[in-house]
Scaffold this active site. Structure first.
Site, PDB file in Angstrom:
ATOM      1  CB  CYS A 198       6.247   1.737   6.924  1.00 35.19           C
ATOM      2  SG  CYS A 198       5.629   3.253   6.171  1.00 35.19           S
ATOM      3  CG  LEU A 199       6.951   0.791   0.803  1.00 34.83           C
ATOM      4  CD1 LEU A 199       6.167   1.101  -0.455  1.00 34.83           C
ATOM      5  CD2 LEU A 199       8.058  -0.221   0.525  1.00 34.83           C
TER       6      LEU A 199
ATOM      7  CG  HIS B  46       0.525   0.685   7.657  1.00 32.32           C
ATOM      8  ND1 HIS B  46       1.602   0.219   8.385  1.00 32.32           N
ATOM      9  CD2 HIS B  46       1.039   1.525   6.717  1.00 32.32           C
ATOM     10  CE1 HIS B  46       2.708   0.779   7.904  1.00 32.32           C
ATOM     11  NE2 HIS B  46       2.402   1.574   6.889  1.00 32.32           N
ATOM     12  CD  GLU B  47      -0.731   1.992   3.149  1.00 31.64           C
ATOM     13  OE1 GLU B  47      -0.306   3.147   2.975  1.00 31.64           O
ATOM     14  OE2 GLU B  47       0.029   1.010   3.265  1.00 31.64           O
TER      15      GLU B  47
ATOM     16  CD  GLN C 115       3.792   5.772   2.685  1.00 30.53           C
ATOM     17  OE1 GLN C 115       2.770   5.233   2.283  1.00 30.53           O
ATOM     18  NE2 GLN C 115       4.842   5.069   3.079  1.00 30.53           N
TER      19      GLN C 115
ATOM     20  CG  HIS D  96       1.216   6.561   5.885  1.00 34.10           C
ATOM     21  ND1 HIS D  96       2.479   6.893   6.332  1.00 34.10           N
ATOM     22  CD2 HIS D  96       1.267   5.239   5.596  1.00 34.10           C
ATOM     23  CE1 HIS D  96       3.251   5.815   6.306  1.00 34.10           C
ATOM     24  NE2 HIS D  96       2.547   4.799   5.868  1.00 34.10           N
TER      25      HIS D  96
ATOM     26  N   GLY E  26       0.841  -1.192   0.000  1.00 31.03           N
ATOM     27  CA  GLY E  26       0.000   0.000   0.000  1.00 31.03           C
ATOM     28  C   GLY E  26       0.873   1.238   0.000  1.00 31.03           C
TER      29      GLY E  26
HETATM   30 NI    NI Z   1       3.447   2.954   5.610  1.00 32.05          NI
END
Ligand code: NI
Length: 186
Positions: A101-102, A143-144, A52, A147, A47
């Site tokens: 997480c990226l 999670h997404e 981000q 952000h 995701g």
């Molecule tokens: Ni993340």
């Protein structure tokens, strides 16, 4: 369409509360969604949220429709674009799971999330999305959408003895076997 640099933890742009999208079905919104998918897929993520890539709007994409290497044990989540999402936990039951997480490369932790979740919002054309989900799907959405409120998974960690570098935690590679919880998140 383009693959963007993914901002990393420490960048103040990841800590903002993102703004609602005001207009659907615009070229700008469709371009943002295409860039989010390009960037997510290039990184092998589950995701990605607009903040981000430095875009302060309430837009997330997630799901691949098939298993991915970063989360080999996770069931597939449908490919989804969610604009202006609203999350409503169902009940109070929580479930622990490994997340990465990226924006926090190389690290994983066990994060508690609501196990059952209703979420609603819109797709990029303005059509309403309303789903009730559980387990990994519910975890990815939580999670997404965190952000969009400036929250990264380390801020949700309660047990710091289960927070570390992926290659140290999982020297044999990411667990995919039954009974061994796979890392989860984006
Ligand atoms: Ni993340």
């Amino acid at each position: 369409m383009a693959v963007h640099e993914i901002l990393r933890m420490g960048d103040a742009r990841l800590l903002r509360r993102a703004e609602p999208v005001q207009a659907f079905d615009t070229p700008q919104l469709h371009a943002l969604v295409a860039d989010l998918f390009d960037t997510m897929r290039a990184a092998g993520g589950a995701g990605l949220a607009a903040p981000q890539i430095g875009v302060n709007l309430r837009v997330v994409v997630f799901g691949t429709g098939q298993p991915i290497a970063r989360y080999p044990d996770a069931p597939p989540v449908p490919v989804t674009v969610l604009v202006n999402p609203v999350l409503e936990p169902i009940g109070t039951e929580e479930q622990e799971g490994w997340e990465g997480c990226l924006s926090v490369p190389g690290l994983r932790a066990v994060v508690p999330r609501f196990r059952h979740l209703r979420y609603h919002g819109h797709d990029p054309h303005g059509a309403r999305i309303d789903r009730t989900v559980s387990d990994f799907h519910a975890r990815v959405v939580q999670h997404e959408c965190d952000h969009l409120d400036g929250l990264l998974f380390p801020m949700r960690v309660r047990d710091f003895s289960r927070f570390g570098f992926t290659e140290v935690l999982f020297p044999e590679g990411l667990p995919g076997a039954a009974g061994n919880p796979a890392p989860r998140g984006d």
